[in-house]
Motif scaffolding. Structure first.
Motif, mmCIF file in Angstrom:
data_model
loop_
_atom_site.group_PDB
_atom_site.id
_atom_site.type_symbol
_atom_site.label_atom_id
_atom_site.label_comp_id
_atom_site.label_asym_id
_atom_site.label_seq_id
_atom_site.Cartn_x
_atom_site.Cartn_y
_atom_site.Cartn_z
ATOM 1 N N TYR A 140 5.323 -4.138 -1.615
ATOM 2 C CA TYR A 140 4.321 -3.148 -1.233
ATOM 3 C C TYR A 140 4.902 -1.730 -1.207
ATOM 4 O O TYR A 140 4.190 -0.769 -1.491
ATOM 5 N N GLU A 141 6.195 -1.599 -0.867
ATOM 6 C CA GLU A 141 6.841 -0.283 -0.950
ATOM 7 C C GLU A 141 6.685 0.293 -2.365
ATOM 8 O O GLU A 141 6.343 1.461 -2.542
ATOM 9 N N THR A 186 5.800 4.217 -0.680
ATOM 10 C CA THR A 186 6.227 4.619 0.661
ATOM 11 C C THR A 186 7.395 3.733 1.080
ATOM 12 O O THR A 186 7.767 2.803 0.360
ATOM 13 N N ARG A 187 7.981 4.013 2.217
ATOM 14 C CA ARG A 187 9.142 3.270 2.706
ATOM 15 C C ARG A 187 8.832 2.569 4.022
ATOM 16 O O ARG A 187 8.074 3.090 4.853
ATOM 17 N N ILE A 188 9.429 1.413 4.219
ATOM 18 C CA ILE A 188 9.297 0.667 5.482
ATOM 19 C C ILE A 188 9.758 1.573 6.622
ATOM 20 O O ILE A 188 10.858 2.122 6.581
ATOM 21 N N PHE A 214 6.886 -6.994 1.685
ATOM 22 C CA PHE A 214 6.849 -5.582 2.044
ATOM 23 C C PHE A 214 7.702 -4.724 1.117
ATOM 24 O O PHE A 214 7.381 -3.557 0.883
ATOM 25 N N ARG A 215 8.780 -5.273 0.566
ATOM 26 C CA ARG A 215 9.548 -4.540 -0.464
ATOM 27 C C ARG A 215 8.660 -4.338 -1.699
ATOM 28 O O ARG A 215 8.674 -3.276 -2.317
ATOM 29 N N HIS A 240 -1.577 1.765 8.088
ATOM 30 C CA HIS A 240 -0.300 1.086 7.902
ATOM 31 C C HIS A 240 -0.532 -0.397 7.662
ATOM 32 O O HIS A 240 -1.447 -0.983 8.216
ATOM 33 N N LEU A 270 4.806 -0.660 7.346
ATOM 34 C CA LEU A 270 4.858 0.162 6.145
ATOM 35 C C LEU A 270 3.664 1.111 6.133
ATOM 36 O O LEU A 270 2.521 0.672 6.047
#
Length: 142
Positions: free
Chosen positions: A21-22, A27-29, A18-19, A64, A57
């Motif tokens: 994918y940010e 975008t941010r978690i 997910f970091r 999302h 996210l």
């Protein structure tokens, strides 16, 4: 349906993914909770406490990515590449959730019956007759 999300599962690398994918989506978690932080799972093994129980996210306002780590003994399945996702739908009311869940699970199987989940919302998991895994929920308890 109000929303459709994609729910991904990882073998202990959810936060790392997910970091990544940010950065990809810029975008941010929006939300992250570990198994150790949950109030409804008091007997989580020490080895699982830092694993991700749920992360979210936003990609757009209405789409999302969500995810969690597979944890042996806590996750409904074991990790096998190809079964590491669910399509998550959020219904507008209980009747719509019940109808969608019944239709999706007909000819397939129920993994978690629709009910008010310990973490709050009306929630259930099933696999349709074609092998596609689904999560059906409301944003609140029924």
């Amino acid at each position: 349906m109000q929303l459709v999300h994609f729910y991904l599962n990882f073998p202990g690398t959810t936060e790392e993914a997910f970091r990544f994918y940010e950065g990809v989506f810029g975008t941010r978690i929006a939300m992250k909770q570990t198994f150790g932080e949950t109030s409804f799972m008091p007997n989580v093994p020490e080895s699982a406490k830092k694993k991700i129980m749920h992360i979210q996210l936003p990609i757009t306002d209405t789409v999302h990515l969500m995810g969690s780590d597979f944890v042996e003994g806590l996750s409904p399945n074991r990790f096998v590449p190809g079964n590491n996702f669910h399509i998550s739908i959020v219904a507008k009311d209980k009747a719509e959730a019940d109808r969608a869940f019944a239709a999706l699970s007909r000819g397939g199987r129920t993994e978690m019956p629709l009910a008010n989940a310990p973490w709050g919302p009306y929630f259930g998991m099933c696999v349709d007759q074609f092998g596609t895994p689904w999560m059906v929920s409301l944003p609140h308890p029924a």
